[in-house]
Design an enzyme around this catalytic site. Sequence first.
Site, PDB file in Angstrom:
ATOM      1  N   ASP A  16       1.105   9.942  10.589  1.00  0.00           N
ATOM      2  CA  ASP A  16       0.818   9.437   9.401  1.00  0.00           C
ATOM      3  C   ASP A  16       1.157  10.732   8.466  1.00  0.00           C
ATOM      4  O   ASP A  16       1.208  11.947   8.731  1.00  0.00           O
ATOM      5  CB  ASP A  16      -1.217   9.682   9.008  1.00  0.00           C
ATOM      6  CG  ASP A  16      -1.050   9.009   7.782  1.00  0.00           C
ATOM      7  OD1 ASP A  16      -0.610   8.731   7.409  1.00  0.00           O
ATOM      8  OD2 ASP A  16      -2.856   9.014   7.840  1.00  0.00           O
ATOM      9  N   ASN A  64      -0.223  -2.590   8.078  1.00  0.00           N
ATOM     10  CA  ASN A  64       1.318  -2.239   7.211  1.00  0.00           C
ATOM     11  C   ASN A  64       1.961  -3.337   6.736  1.00  0.00           C
ATOM     12  O   ASN A  64       2.273  -2.934   5.290  1.00  0.00           O
ATOM     13  CB  ASN A  64       2.167  -1.173   7.947  1.00  0.00           C
ATOM     14  CG  ASN A  64       1.812  -0.388   8.399  1.00  0.00           C
ATOM     15  OD1 ASN A  64       2.179   0.095   9.171  1.00  0.00           O
ATOM     16  ND2 ASN A  64       0.362   0.304   7.468  1.00  0.00           N
TER      17      ASN A  64
END
Length: 236
Positions: A16, A64
Amino acid sequence: MGTTNNQLRHIAIIMDGNGRWAQKHGLPRNVGHQKGAETVLEIARAAKEMGVKYLTLYAFSTENWKRSPEEVEGLMNLLRNYLSRNFKQLAQEDVRILFIGERQMLASDIQKQMQHLEQTTENNKSATLLVALSYGARQEIVQAARLLAEKVKSGDILSKDIDEKTFSDMLYTKGVPDPDLLIRTSGEQRLSNYLLWQMAYTEFFFTPTYWPDFTKDELKNIIEQFQQRERRYGKA
Ligand code: FPP
């Protein structure tokens, strides 16, 4: 406390912070992903050198897909490049490559390359890299339940014989030991629909470092801390 020398067979990582890394440097988000992709190669090699047999990387979640079309397109092109170049390098270094997730969601040329890499690396033994692509843990668990329901319906299995092992064998990670260690970069402290079933007893580590800045040395440091932890699995 002292060193407990915990077994470390499998590390799972949530990579991340690519976007924030790019923002910090005044660059477009996709440049952050490109930098992050370079880190993937460094860390995959480092884990293998350290004798870690399984590494699972969260490259793209089912959620996503909701990002902007430009960003999704950028990530898919990065993936295409990666499949034809970087993953091929790892394949030549005796790394087995497996993909987990809803692969039918991906473009057919990408699916073909994934299948090709899996087939050609099938007998590689030094380490296994699992790449989570279009992956969501709840979806994985639901499809496992569906597969088992079909098996019961067809008479392949009796519902009373369904146990943790039969259930695990319906997951994408069939045959892979559960992660011993989870690392999430960028300071966020949540699971984000990652390997929910598999991480029942996993040790969690969170680092503020953005993924493009994550290094082999930091990985080593986290592994040293992991070795100090006492894992009890619910026992006294
Ligand atoms: C999280 O950063 C990262 C992703 C959603 C994608 C991860 C992809 C890579 C590391 C590169 C591609 C990898 C391969 C294997 C081709 P973020 O965008 O959520 O960062 P932010 O939270 O700072 O916005």
